[in-house]
Every structure is written in structure tokens, then in C-alpha cells.
Design an enzyme around this catalytic site. Structure first.
Site, PDB file in Angstrom:
ATOM      1  N   TRP A 126      -2.632  -2.894  -1.767  1.00  0.00           N
ATOM      2  CA  TRP A 126      -2.275  -4.316  -1.770  1.00  0.00           C
ATOM      3  C   TRP A 126      -3.217  -4.918  -0.743  1.00  0.00           C
ATOM      4  CZ3 TRP A 126      -0.671  -8.145   1.566  1.00  0.00           C
ATOM      5  CH2 TRP A 126      -0.040  -9.252   0.995  1.00  0.00           C
ATOM      6  N   HIS A 169      18.026 -37.197  -1.718  1.00  0.00           N
ATOM      7  CA  HIS A 169      17.226 -37.471  -0.515  1.00  0.00           C
ATOM      8  C   HIS A 169      15.758 -37.091  -0.704  1.00  0.00           C
ATOM      9  CE1 HIS A 169      20.846 -38.514   1.639  1.00  0.00           C
ATOM     10  NE2 HIS A 169      21.408 -37.387   1.206  1.00  0.00           N
ATOM     11  N   GLU A 220      17.801 -18.479  -4.258  1.00  0.00           N
ATOM     12  CA  GLU A 220      17.397 -17.189  -4.803  1.00  0.00           C
ATOM     13  C   GLU A 220      16.927 -17.350  -6.253  1.00  0.00           C
ATOM     14  OE1 GLU A 220      16.575 -14.423  -3.830  1.00  0.00           O
ATOM     15  OE2 GLU A 220      16.888 -13.003  -5.446  1.00  0.00           O
ATOM     16  N   LYS A 270       6.384  -4.844  -3.198  1.00  0.00           N
ATOM     17  CA  LYS A 270       7.832  -4.745  -2.985  1.00  0.00           C
ATOM     18  C   LYS A 270       8.186  -4.688  -1.503  1.00  0.00           C
ATOM     19  CE  LYS A 270      12.075  -3.422  -4.649  1.00  0.00           C
ATOM     20  NZ  LYS A 270      12.630  -4.746  -4.900  1.00  0.00           N
ATOM     21  N   ASN A 296      -2.281   2.500   5.399  1.00  0.00           N
ATOM     22  CA  ASN A 296      -1.414   1.347   5.155  1.00  0.00           C
ATOM     23  C   ASN A 296      -1.222   0.686   6.512  1.00  0.00           C
ATOM     24  OD1 ASN A 296       0.610  -0.420   4.355  1.00  0.00           O
ATOM     25  ND2 ASN A 296       2.203   1.136   4.353  1.00  0.00           N
ATOM     26  N   GLY A 297      -1.539  -0.597   6.613  1.00  0.00           N
ATOM     27  CA  GLY A 297      -1.407  -1.290   7.891  1.00  0.00           C
ATOM     28  C   GLY A 297      -2.619  -2.151   8.143  1.00  0.00           C
ATOM     29  N   LYS A 314      13.334 -16.266  -7.585  1.00  0.00           N
ATOM     30  CA  LYS A 314      13.180 -15.319  -8.701  1.00  0.00           C
ATOM     31  C   LYS A 314      12.242 -15.894  -9.754  1.00  0.00           C
ATOM     32  CE  LYS A 314      14.197 -12.493  -7.511  1.00  0.00           C
ATOM     33  NZ  LYS A 314      14.712 -11.770  -6.385  1.00  0.00           N
ATOM     34  N   ARG A 349       4.467  -0.689  -4.316  1.00  0.00           N
ATOM     35  CA  ARG A 349       4.026  -1.086  -2.977  1.00  0.00           C
ATOM     36  C   ARG A 349       2.700  -1.846  -2.990  1.00  0.00           C
ATOM     37  NH1 ARG A 349       6.659   1.551   1.130  1.00  0.00           N
ATOM     38  NH2 ARG A 349       4.937   1.114   2.535  1.00  0.00           N
ATOM     39  N   GLU A 390       8.544 -16.163  -8.457  1.00  0.00           N
ATOM     40  CA  GLU A 390       7.790 -14.935  -8.195  1.00  0.00           C
ATOM     41  C   GLU A 390       7.429 -14.161  -9.465  1.00  0.00           C
ATOM     42  OE1 GLU A 390       9.569 -12.090  -5.471  1.00  0.00           O
ATOM     43  OE2 GLU A 390      11.508 -12.242  -6.433  1.00  0.00           O
ATOM     44  N   CYS A 443       0.833  -1.197   0.000  1.00  0.00           N
ATOM     45  CA  CYS A 443       0.000   0.000   0.000  1.00  0.00           C
ATOM     46  C   CYS A 443       0.870   1.250   0.000  1.00  0.00           C
ATOM     47  CB  CYS A 443      -0.972   0.104   1.160  1.00  0.00           C
ATOM     48  SG  CYS A 443      -2.192  -1.198   1.177  1.00  0.00           S
TER      49      CYS A 443
HETATM   50  O1  M6R Z   1      12.908  -4.846   1.641  1.00  0.00           O
HETATM   51  P1  M6R Z   1      13.333  -6.180   2.135  1.00  0.00           P
HETATM   52  O2  M6R Z   1      14.702  -6.575   1.667  1.00  0.00           O
HETATM   53  O3  M6R Z   1      13.245  -6.290   3.636  1.00  0.00           O
HETATM   54  O4  M6R Z   1      12.311  -7.206   1.520  1.00  0.00           O
HETATM   55  C1  M6R Z   1      12.340  -8.566   1.870  1.00  0.00           C
HETATM   56  C2  M6R Z   1      11.480  -9.387   0.935  1.00  0.00           C
HETATM   57  O5  M6R Z   1      10.142  -9.007   1.018  1.00  0.00           O
HETATM   58  C3  M6R Z   1      11.948  -9.275  -0.514  1.00  0.00           C
HETATM   59  O6  M6R Z   1      13.284  -9.640  -0.640  1.00  0.00           O
HETATM   60  C4  M6R Z   1      11.095 -10.184  -1.429  1.00  0.00           C
HETATM   61  O7  M6R Z   1      11.373 -11.516  -1.148  1.00  0.00           O
HETATM   62  C5  M6R Z   1      11.336  -9.836  -2.902  1.00  0.00           C
HETATM   63  N1  M6R Z   1      10.116  -9.948  -3.626  1.00  0.00           N
HETATM   64  C6  M6R Z   1      12.319 -10.716  -3.560  1.00  0.00           C
HETATM   65  O8  M6R Z   1      12.471 -10.520  -4.910  1.00  0.00           O
END
Ligand code: M6R
Length: 616
Positions: A74, A512, A489, A611, A100-101, A493, A27, A496, A2
């Protein structure tokens, strides 16, 4: 999660608000809305979908006002509908609110307000808070008009359990805006003839470089171009105005099709910036300006706890490997969201470090606060200059990666790895690492930007590889030692942004369990950059091949493969081992990016994600 913008000045608010909102779209982007005070009443426009839908609606039915608030959502409470979008309007039409919250006691408050005659048109907690402010506004009829609105917001918030960053307008107060913060970020922009509120400086910097970072429990009452900052209990607070150094053009897309691709290509610069000024003159160790902890005290540390979420958590896993290897200090890595609810035994010589691109992730912030409450020294690695995490930690290291707009983290991840590497060097040199090893490591680190520059040039080759795997529904990412976090990672990637199911494992763990997934339909991406474990990794690849699995290999030049084993290869230059995690990340990012684009996905705004996760 948000985004909020508010504006009070002497120019038409709508254009200013929408420009700010565009910059906050990362956001949240399921719906958006804008409210202005026009001819004595609150005019609210909302649309489901991206901010461009709202911009289109305002173009069709323009609003004229110098005061307004807006929001990009969001969803937390209630589906994605126009009714649930913000700004909300109280049922008496007096108050409008963006938030936001999460208001945790909203059910109790809703029943109370219903009994008092207020009605609701959405399922949201925010509409409850909006009506609660209106309830107090009506009750404060005796209070002088100049402070009645702010008093009613203050009184409403005293009954709220949960988190908020908010901005509100009142139909009777054409010259007033109220903002408040508890648990979700809110920043004031102080212009010459305007005052703004926003969840992030990104929305403010095109208007003013002067900002006030609000702290939890603070309320701002803006009247014309004056403002007063107080606690919820009405105690005055002296605002601290910070001047942010932010080049607006850094956040622009330029010639790139997507922010994610732009940010992948920005990595040589981001990595250069992460290193700048951080090596000692003798070229054998590092220096940091803001640690606020002496070398003597650092030598006493006998354990480091690293806390983070998502991609930053993967960066922590790599840092664990680097710090243990080069500084010989035991490191543990925790998901911040778990740490905050766990009573982990720590001793007084434990250093707690949190890592967060945004510096606003609520779980990471909560882990930081919990550590501070227990008396541990805390450090933060963050890209968010002036962010809550940066302000609340005892010391820290800024990444200086520049604004990261794409929801999928790329340059922030590799710059965290760079900071972690420099920190491992620094801690190592405070302990047992020799001068010569230090010099060699500094040389290895300095080469990284130019090597990354070469790897990003492989983008089109990787694009051709990506096209072969576009229709797969499952993927395995495998790597050993420092490449295991890179495998994790890589899997994150891909899932997501392309919505392909992907899992990361240490390569030797495959047998395993995950080996059961291998088939013609489930390709495996191996990261093989370390000569020490190469023969073992090659054996794992052969196990995949024997089960008709396709093999994509990221390897260093000298880690050659048996003829015909890999279906596709992405070759990175040989380098100092400290550089390998950063270098290996780049082809993995590019592969995910090209697969997602080929599948027609919106890589910069993947479904269901935001984000910055500022609610739990
Ligand atoms: O702003 P931050 O690094 O604390 O965010 C952490 C995660 O929310 C962030 O890394 C998220 O996993 C991303 N979408 C990864 O691409």
C-alpha cells in the site's frame, strides 16, 4: 497497510509465501513481490497490481528455494511501480528486504549511502533501509558469519527514525532470516520444521497455530528451525508462544461473491458470539472476563474517553449515546489521530477506552500509549485477538466477530455496537439502572441476532432499490440521536466502496447548510426508527421532497410514513431502543454494497484503501 510474509523451512517457499500473501492482501494491494535465495543469489520477482499478478509471474518463471520473503504494498513513498514494489534489493545484491512502516529520516540516510557508493532504483524509504543494512554488512566483515547478518540489521536499525515491521534475507546466509518490529506488527509462526514471519496471524494459521507476537524494539534471528529473540541492544528475550484458535475456513469466501456480502450475512453469528457468556445468571446485567478493573473501581469512574478511527469512531459515537443514556456517565469521543497530538485535560477518574477492529491501527495504538503514559486506566474493544492494542491495554473486551476480510467494515462495526451496548448495561447496573430495566435490556439484546437474520434476507429487495440510485454522484445520510452515527457510517460505507460523495448529518442540521445540496441528483437516506423524534424527522423529509430530492427511508415497522412521502423504504422490525442502531445498520450496509457492485466497483478492495492503517 502492507503485508509481509517470510518463510524458512524445508519445503519450497514460493507456494507457502504466496498462500500467506493472498490472506494479507486486504492490507494493501497496489503491487506485490517475492524474493528467494536461489543458487547463492537473491532472485526477486515483482508485479504491479493484485497478488494474482505475482502468482501468474511465478507460475511462468518458477523459483526453487526453501527460504523467501514476500510483500503486498500500500504505497507510502513513491508511485505504484515495479521499481517501488518490495522486496528491495541492495545495490550490491547482498540484502533483500520487505518492510511495513515509514522510515522518516530516509533522505538523510540516502545522501549518506550515496556518498558511500550505494545506488537506488526506487523512490522508497525501504530501499534506503535495505542499502543501510548492506552497508553495515560490508562493514561487519570481521564479525563471524553466524551473527554478521543479524548484527548488520541491528546496527542499521539503530540509525533509523520511524516505524517498521520487516523481514530480510542475505545472499551469503542461505539458512538465515532476520525480522524486526517497531511500530508495525510482526508475528512469528513456529512450525515443526519451519519458521515464518508475517504481519498478521491470518497468513500463518494454515501452517501453524503457534505464534510469537513480537513487541516494539525486538529483533528475531532465525537460523534453520531455531530462532533467538533479542532487543536491538542484543539483550535476550524469552519468547512467549501463544496458540491461536482460528478456523482457517472462516476466512474463506465460500459461496459468496464478495467478502463484504459474506460478512454482512455473518452478522447474526458475529453478534451471537459478541454476547456469548456475557450476561449474568439472573439475566439483569453483564459480565466481562478481561476488564481487569473491579466493579468498585468502575463505580469511581466519572468520565469515559473513547478513541478510535473510521468506522470504529462511529461505533464510539453510538457507545457515547448508549453509555450516557443507560449508565449516566459522561462520555467524550475523540479521533485517535487527533487525541495523540492534543494535550486533552483528563482527570484521574477518567477511563480511556480505545476501539479497533484490527487492534493494529497506528493512531489508535498511539492514543492508547499516550493515555497509559499519562497514567490513565485503559481498556480496549478489539476483534484482533493477540493484537498490539489487546496486549498493551490494561484490560479489554474481545469482539469475537471472526476474521473480517472486506476492507469496508460491517460485522466488526455491529459487533462493536453490541459490545458497547452490553458495556452500557453493565455500567448502568453498577449505578442507577433498576433490575427490571436491566432484564428488559438483556431481553432486547438477546433478540438482536434473530432480528438481524430477518433483515439480511431483505438483500434482494434492497438490491432492486440500489439499482435506481447507481448513477447518483452525491448522497445525504440523515438520522437523529443514536441514528446520527449510523448515518455517518452509512455515508462512509457508500463513499469508500462506490466512490459516490456522501455526507452524514443529524437530520435537523440539514437546514443549517446541507439542504443546499438537495436536488433531483442528490438523494437523501433518512433513518427513522425512534417514535420520539419521528414527527420532526418527517418534517425534514418533507423539506427534502419540497426541493425535488428523492427520499430513501430506513424505518421501523411502527414508524409509519405519510402516504407517498418516501420514494423507497427499507423496513426493520420494532425492537428495544438499544437494538435499533445495530438493526438500522444492516439495510444501510446492503444498499452501499449493491450500489457499489452495480457500479462495477471492487467492493472488497476499494481504491486507495487498506484494511489496517499501520502507518501514520
Ligand atoms: O482496525 P480499526 O478498527 O482500528 O480500523 C479503523 C479504520 O481504519 C476502519 O474502520 C476504516 O474506516 C474502514 N475502512 C471502515 O470501513
Amino acid at each position: 497497510m502492507c503485508g509481509i510474509v517470510g518463510h524458512l523451512g524445508n519445503q519450497n517457499a514460493a507456494g507457502i509465501l504466496l498462500e500467506g500473501l493472498k490472506r494479507l492482501e486486504y492490507r494493501g494491494y497496489d503491487s506485490s513481490g517475492l524474493a528467494v535465495l536461489q543458487d547463492g543469489s537473491l532472485a526477486v520477482t515483482k508485479r504491479v497490481g493484485r497478488v494474482k499478478e505475482l502468482i501468474g509471474a511465478i507460475k511462468q518463471a518458477p523459483v526453487e528455494s526453501t527460504i523467501g520473503i514476500c510483500h503486498t504494498r500500500w504505497a507510502t513513498h513513491g508511485e505504484v511501480t515495479e521499481e517501488n514494489a518490495h522486496p528491495h534489493l541492495s545495490s550490491d545484491g547482498k540484502i533483500t528486504l520487505v518492510h511495513n512502516g515509514v522510515i522518516e529520516n530516509y533522505n538523510t540516510l540516502r545522501s549518506f549511502l550515496t556518498s558511500k557508493g550505494f545506488s537506488f532504483s526506487s523512490e522508497t524509504d525501504t530501499e534506503v533501509l535495505c542499502n543501510l543494512i548492506a552497508y553495515h554488512y560490508a562493514k561487519e566483515a570481521e564479525t563471524a558469519e553466524g551473527s554478521r547478518f543479524a548484527t548488520s540489521v541491528r546496527k542499521a536499525l539503530l540509525h533509523v527514525e520511524g516505524t517498521y515491521g520487516l523481514a530480510a534475507l542475505c545472499a551469503n546466509c542461505p539458512d538465515e532470516m532476520v525480522g524486526a518490529r517497531h511500530g508495525s506488527p510482526l508475528i512469528q509462526g513456529v512450525g515443526r520444521e519451519e519458521i515464518l514471519l508475517a504481519s498478521d496471524v491470518a497468513a500463518l494459521v494454515s501452517r501453524t497455530p503457534d505464534v510469537v507476537y513480537m513487541n516494539d524494539g525486538e529483533l528475531v534471528h532465525i537460523v534453520g528451525n531455531q530462532f533467538s529473540l533479542t532487543t536491538l541492544d542484543s539483550e535476550d528475550i524469552k519468547p512467549v508462544i501463544n496458540t491461536v484458535d482460528w478456523d482457517v475456513s472462516e476466512g474463506e469466501l465460500g459461496d459468496f461473491e464478495h467478502y463484504m456480502l459474506k460478512e454482512i450475512f455473518e452478522q447474526p453469528t458475529a453478534l451471537e458470539n459478541a454476547m456469548r457468556g456475557r450476561f449474568s445468571q439472573d439475566g439483569s446485567t453483564a459480565k466481562f472476563g478481561g476488564l481487569n478493573i473491579t466493579p468498585q473501581d468502575l463505580r469511581q469512574i466519572d468520565r469515559i474517553l473513547l478513541c478510535a478511527c473510521g468506522t470504529a469512531w462511529h461505533a464510539c459515537l453510538t457507545m457515547e449515546f448508549l453509555i450516557e443514556k443507560y449508565a449516566r456517565i459522561p462520555v467524550e469521543v475523540e479521533y485517535a489521530s487527533e487525541f495523540r497530538y492534543r494535550n486533552a485535560p483528563l482527570d484521574k477518574n477518567t477511563l480511556v477506552m480505545v476501539v479497533s477492529q484490527s487492534g493494529e491501527t497506528i493512531d489508535t495504538l498511539a492514543a492508547l500509549r499516550e493515555s497509559k503514559r499519562k497514567g490513565y486506566t485503559t481498556l480496549a474493544i478489539t476483534n484482533g485477538v493477540g493484537s498490539t492494542i489487546a496486549r498493551e491495554s490494561d484490560g479489554g473486551i474481545y469482539q469475537h466477530a471472526g476474521p473480517e476480510v472486506g476492507v469496508a467494515s460491517t460485522k466488526a462495526f455491529t459487533s462493536q455496537l453490541m459490545i458497547g451496548s452490553i458495556l452500557a448495561l453493565y455500567l448502568g447496573r453498577l449505578r442507577d439502572m433498576s433490575f427490571n430495566d436491566g432484564v428488559e435490556m438483556v431481553e432486547g439484546l438477546k433478540q438482536i441476532p434473530s432480528l438481524v437474520e430477518k433483515i439480511v434476507q431483505l438483500s434482494e429487495d434492497i438490491h432492486r432499490i440500489a439499482k435506481k440510485y447507481v448513477h447518483k454522484q452525491d448522497f445525504l445520510f440523515l438520522g437523529r440521536q443514536s441514528m446520527f452515527p449510523i448515518a455517518l457510517e452509512g455515508a462512509l460505507k457508500l463513499k469508500e466502496i462506490s466512490y459516490i460523495h456522501a455526507e452524514g448529518y443529524p437530520a435537523a442540521e440539514m437546514k443549517h447548510g446541507p439542504i443546499a445540496l438537495i436536488s433531483e441528483d442528490c438523494p437523501s437516506l433518512f433513518i427513522a426508527t425512534e417514535p420520539d423524534t419521528l414527527s420532526k424527522v418527517v418534517s425534514n423529509m418533507q423539506e427534502v421532497k419540497a426541493r425535488k430530492g428523492q427520499l430513501i427511508v430506513v424505518r421501523s415497522e411502527s414508524c409509519t410514513m405519510p402516504e407517498g412521502l418516501a420514494d423507497d423504504e427499507m423496513v426493520i422490525p420494532d425492537c428495544h431502543p438499544v437494538a435499533a442502531p445495530i438493526l438500522a445498520s444492516i439495510p444501510v450496509q446492503l444498499l452501499s454494497y449493491h450500489i457499489a457492485v452495480e457500479r462495477g466497483c471492487d467492493v472488497d478492495k476499494p481504491r486507495n484503501l487498506a484494511k489496517s492503517e499501520t502507518v501514520e
